[in-house]
Design a protein around this motif. Sequence first.
Motif, PDB file in Angstrom:
ATOM      1  N   PHE A 147       0.648  -0.937   0.340  1.00 24.28           N
ATOM      2  CA  PHE A 147       0.010   0.115   0.083  1.00 24.28           C
ATOM      3  C   PHE A 147       0.951   1.567   0.154  1.00 24.28           C
ATOM      4  O   PHE A 147       0.616   2.769  -0.088  1.00 24.28           O
ATOM      5  CB  PHE A 147      -1.031  -0.141   0.635  1.00 24.28           C
ATOM      6  N   ASN A 148       2.318   0.833  -0.146  1.00 25.81           N
ATOM      7  CA  ASN A 148       3.194   2.580   0.104  1.00 25.81           C
ATOM      8  C   ASN A 148       3.752   2.342  -1.449  1.00 25.81           C
ATOM      9  O   ASN A 148       4.767   2.525  -1.396  1.00 25.81           O
ATOM     10  CB  ASN A 148       3.822   2.115   0.859  1.00 25.81           C
ATOM     11  N   ALA A 149       2.853   2.727  -2.485  1.00 32.26           N
ATOM     12  CA  ALA A 149       3.408   2.990  -3.582  1.00 32.26           C
ATOM     13  C   ALA A 149       3.152   4.142  -4.400  1.00 32.26           C
ATOM     14  O   ALA A 149       3.432   4.811  -5.804  1.00 32.26           O
ATOM     15  CB  ALA A 149       2.511   2.129  -4.830  1.00 32.26           C
ATOM     16  N   PHE A 150       2.968   5.747  -3.260  1.00 36.20           N
ATOM     17  CA  PHE A 150       3.172   6.388  -3.567  1.00 36.20           C
ATOM     18  C   PHE A 150       3.468   7.150  -3.933  1.00 36.20           C
ATOM     19  O   PHE A 150       3.802   7.701  -5.561  1.00 36.20           O
ATOM     20  CB  PHE A 150       1.882   7.174  -2.642  1.00 36.20           C
ATOM     21  N   ASP A 151       5.515   7.461  -3.908  1.00 41.52           N
ATOM     22  CA  ASP A 151       6.197   8.500  -4.198  1.00 41.52           C
ATOM     23  C   ASP A 151       6.626   7.207  -5.424  1.00 41.52           C
ATOM     24  O   ASP A 151       7.146   8.526  -6.499  1.00 41.52           O
ATOM     25  CB  ASP A 151       7.255   7.380  -3.224  1.00 41.52           C
ATOM     26  N   ILE A 152       6.744   5.237  -6.166  1.00 39.05           N
ATOM     27  CA  ILE A 152       6.795   5.442  -6.971  1.00 39.05           C
ATOM     28  C   ILE A 152       5.842   5.900  -8.196  1.00 39.05           C
ATOM     29  O   ILE A 152       6.860   6.272  -9.481  1.00 39.05           O
ATOM     30  CB  ILE A 152       7.481   3.656  -7.178  1.00 39.05           C
ATOM     31  N   GLN A 163      -3.807   6.914  -2.921  1.00 38.27           N
ATOM     32  CA  GLN A 163      -2.697   7.722  -2.360  1.00 38.27           C
ATOM     33  C   GLN A 163      -2.541   9.149  -3.128  1.00 38.27           C
ATOM     34  O   GLN A 163      -2.556  10.431  -3.316  1.00 38.27           O
ATOM     35  CB  GLN A 163      -1.414   7.382  -1.907  1.00 38.27           C
ATOM     36  N   THR A 164      -2.219   8.729  -4.441  1.00 37.75           N
ATOM     37  CA  THR A 164      -2.064   9.676  -5.655  1.00 37.75           C
ATOM     38  C   THR A 164      -3.063  10.825  -5.466  1.00 37.75           C
ATOM     39  O   THR A 164      -3.132  11.342  -5.702  1.00 37.75           O
ATOM     40  CB  THR A 164      -1.875   9.358  -6.462  1.00 37.75           C
ATOM     41  N   TYR A 165      -4.578   9.958  -5.689  1.00 38.84           N
ATOM     42  CA  TYR A 165      -5.664  10.549  -5.975  1.00 38.84           C
ATOM     43  C   TYR A 165      -5.815  11.002  -4.531  1.00 38.84           C
ATOM     44  O   TYR A 165      -6.892  12.195  -5.002  1.00 38.84           O
ATOM     45  CB  TYR A 165      -7.121   9.424  -5.515  1.00 38.84           C
ATOM     46  N   ILE A 166      -5.759  10.979  -3.373  1.00 38.99           N
ATOM     47  CA  ILE A 166      -6.011  11.393  -2.426  1.00 38.99           C
ATOM     48  C   ILE A 166      -5.299  12.790  -2.423  1.00 38.99           C
ATOM     49  O   ILE A 166      -5.352  14.254  -2.217  1.00 38.99           O
ATOM     50  CB  ILE A 166      -5.031  11.475  -1.582  1.00 38.99           C
ATOM     51  N   TYR A 167      -3.666  13.105  -2.963  1.00 37.01           N
ATOM     52  CA  TYR A 167      -2.841  13.734  -3.001  1.00 37.01           C
ATOM     53  C   TYR A 167      -3.064  14.971  -4.207  1.00 37.01           C
ATOM     54  O   TYR A 167      -3.377  16.264  -4.009  1.00 37.01           O
ATOM     55  CB  TYR A 167      -1.415  13.594  -3.858  1.00 37.01           C
ATOM     56  N   ARG A 168      -3.509  14.559  -5.280  1.00 36.12           N
ATOM     57  CA  ARG A 168      -4.128  15.004  -6.293  1.00 36.12           C
ATOM     58  C   ARG A 168      -5.191  16.291  -5.826  1.00 36.12           C
ATOM     59  O   ARG A 168      -5.554  17.443  -6.065  1.00 36.12           O
ATOM     60  CB  ARG A 168      -4.364  14.629  -7.447  1.00 36.12           C
ATOM     61  N   THR A 169      -6.147  15.393  -4.992  1.00 36.07           N
ATOM     62  CA  THR A 169      -7.601  16.426  -4.671  1.00 36.07           C
ATOM     63  C   THR A 169      -7.103  17.054  -3.708  1.00 36.07           C
ATOM     64  O   THR A 169      -7.818  18.445  -3.594  1.00 36.07           O
ATOM     65  CB  THR A 169      -8.383  15.813  -4.235  1.00 36.07           C
ATOM     66  N   ALA A 170      -6.285  17.146  -2.172  1.00 32.86           N
ATOM     67  CA  ALA A 170      -6.032  17.842  -1.455  1.00 32.86           C
ATOM     68  C   ALA A 170      -4.594  19.144  -1.923  1.00 32.86           C
ATOM     69  O   ALA A 170      -4.535  19.833  -1.539  1.00 32.86           O
ATOM     70  CB  ALA A 170      -5.965  17.298   0.441  1.00 32.86           C
ATOM     71  N   PHE A 171      -4.016  18.056  -2.570  1.00 31.70           N
ATOM     72  CA  PHE A 171      -2.587  19.334  -2.499  1.00 31.70           C
ATOM     73  C   PHE A 171      -2.164  19.141  -3.752  1.00 31.70           C
ATOM     74  O   PHE A 171      -1.038  20.480  -3.779  1.00 31.70           O
ATOM     75  CB  PHE A 171      -1.452  18.362  -1.353  1.00 31.70           C
ATOM     76  N   ASP A 172      -2.756  18.655  -5.097  1.00 33.26           N
ATOM     77  CA  ASP A 172      -2.219  19.540  -6.437  1.00 33.26           C
ATOM     78  C   ASP A 172      -2.152  21.003  -6.444  1.00 33.26           C
ATOM     79  O   ASP A 172      -3.011  21.376  -6.717  1.00 33.26           O
ATOM     80  CB  ASP A 172      -2.469  18.619  -6.805  1.00 33.26           C
ATOM     81  N   PRO A 173      -0.895  21.651  -6.860  1.00 28.49           N
ATOM     82  CA  PRO A 173      -1.328  23.021  -7.450  1.00 28.49           C
ATOM     83  C   PRO A 173      -1.953  23.660  -8.130  1.00 28.49           C
ATOM     84  O   PRO A 173      -2.653  24.486  -8.811  1.00 28.49           O
ATOM     85  CB  PRO A 173       0.214  23.232  -7.048  1.00 28.49           C
ATOM     86  N   ALA A 174      -2.313  22.721  -8.968  1.00 36.24           N
ATOM     87  CA  ALA A 174      -3.084  22.554 -10.326  1.00 36.24           C
ATOM     88  C   ALA A 174      -4.331  22.762 -10.262  1.00 36.24           C
ATOM     89  O   ALA A 174      -5.287  23.344 -11.008  1.00 36.24           O
ATOM     90  CB  ALA A 174      -2.685  21.367 -11.514  1.00 36.24           C
ATOM     91  N   GLN A 175      -4.922  22.252  -8.780  1.00 31.71           N
ATOM     92  CA  GLN A 175      -6.169  21.962  -8.630  1.00 31.71           C
ATOM     93  C   GLN A 175      -6.605  23.311  -8.325  1.00 31.71           C
ATOM     94  O   GLN A 175      -6.355  24.551  -7.088  1.00 31.71           O
ATOM     95  CB  GLN A 175      -6.311  21.219  -7.316  1.00 31.71           C
ATOM     96  N   PHE A 176      -7.720  24.161  -8.762  1.00 30.01           N
ATOM     97  CA  PHE A 176      -8.265  24.844  -8.901  1.00 30.01           C
ATOM     98  C   PHE A 176      -8.801  25.612  -7.274  1.00 30.01           C
ATOM     99  O   PHE A 176      -8.731  26.584  -6.742  1.00 30.01           O
ATOM    100  CB  PHE A 176      -8.648  25.539  -9.525  1.00 30.01           C
TER     101      PHE A 176
END
Length: 317
Positions: free
Chosen positions: A246-251, A268-281
């Motif tokens: 379950f720890n494959a986020f970095d790769i 994990q990438t879905y959570i990151y993209r939703t909460a922290f991605d600077p491209a998110q308006f």
Amino acid sequence: MGVLGVASPRHAALAEGGLWARIRKHRWHYAFLVPMLALFLVFELWPIVATVFYSFYDWDGFGPLTDFVGWDNYVEAIGDPAFGQSFRNTFAFTAAALLIQLPLALGLAMVLNNRALGGRNVYRMLFFLPVVSTTAVVGVVFLILLSPVDGPVNAALTEPGIVDEPINFLGSESLALPTVIAVDLWKVFGVTLVYWLAALQTVPRELLEAARVDGASRWASFRHVTVPTLIPLGVVIVLLTTIQSFNAFDIVQTMTAGGPGGASEIVQTYIYRTAFDPAQFAPRYGFASAIALMFGVVVALAAALQYLITRRVRDSR
């Protein structure tokens, strides 16, 4: 207690003081635990409690919490096809770890555990070397190796005529996820290998030698001697490998960032993209918190179910 069951003055004092007397007596022991407890509260317990709280708000991570939405974030996540795909992709890593990584590591551990093999310590080091390599560096290296423009892998395939045109390993929706899974398996393979090597040290050599004297084949010795001995530790290794998968986020983030088109997206990438991605308006911190909690509950239930199944298998032998 004193002679004839009479309490000594020291024990009587402790009994009178109760808990606070014991704390005063062992105050330095508790003092050394304070830093660990403080770090646990700040970096473990509080984030979990805060995540539960945030998940009921439509919050962008800034300003006060004012827009309470109740269970709406959870309902939206369940109905989001992208979340469902990221969930399936995440458990694809787990399936690969259990069905490919575990048996391959066990087979190789059996080979490297043979004392007759020369240079086996060198081989162990080589297989473990990727584990200590930085994941971001590994991802960048494989981006270069697998490049469809001038990557060495495509050059090795196209120049001899094995394929007619370069393969876009990370840009194809059908190949991106298997490629990242393969790189992740290569990266963490050494950890499972070390687990099995340690477990093999618990197999009594006397039993193996006795089986050999009785005329048992290698396969029979493995099946009737090695496997029963490995089962208790094998249960632990399966659980550790599952958690590790379950720890494959970095790769994933380094190689594809969940693309193309979400084909390699994991939770994990879905959570990151939703909460922290600077491209998110408009970052959706509350929505990401709900997803994180749902995923955490599912992982905990999966681990518990796996433990119950493997324990039943172990106890039935």
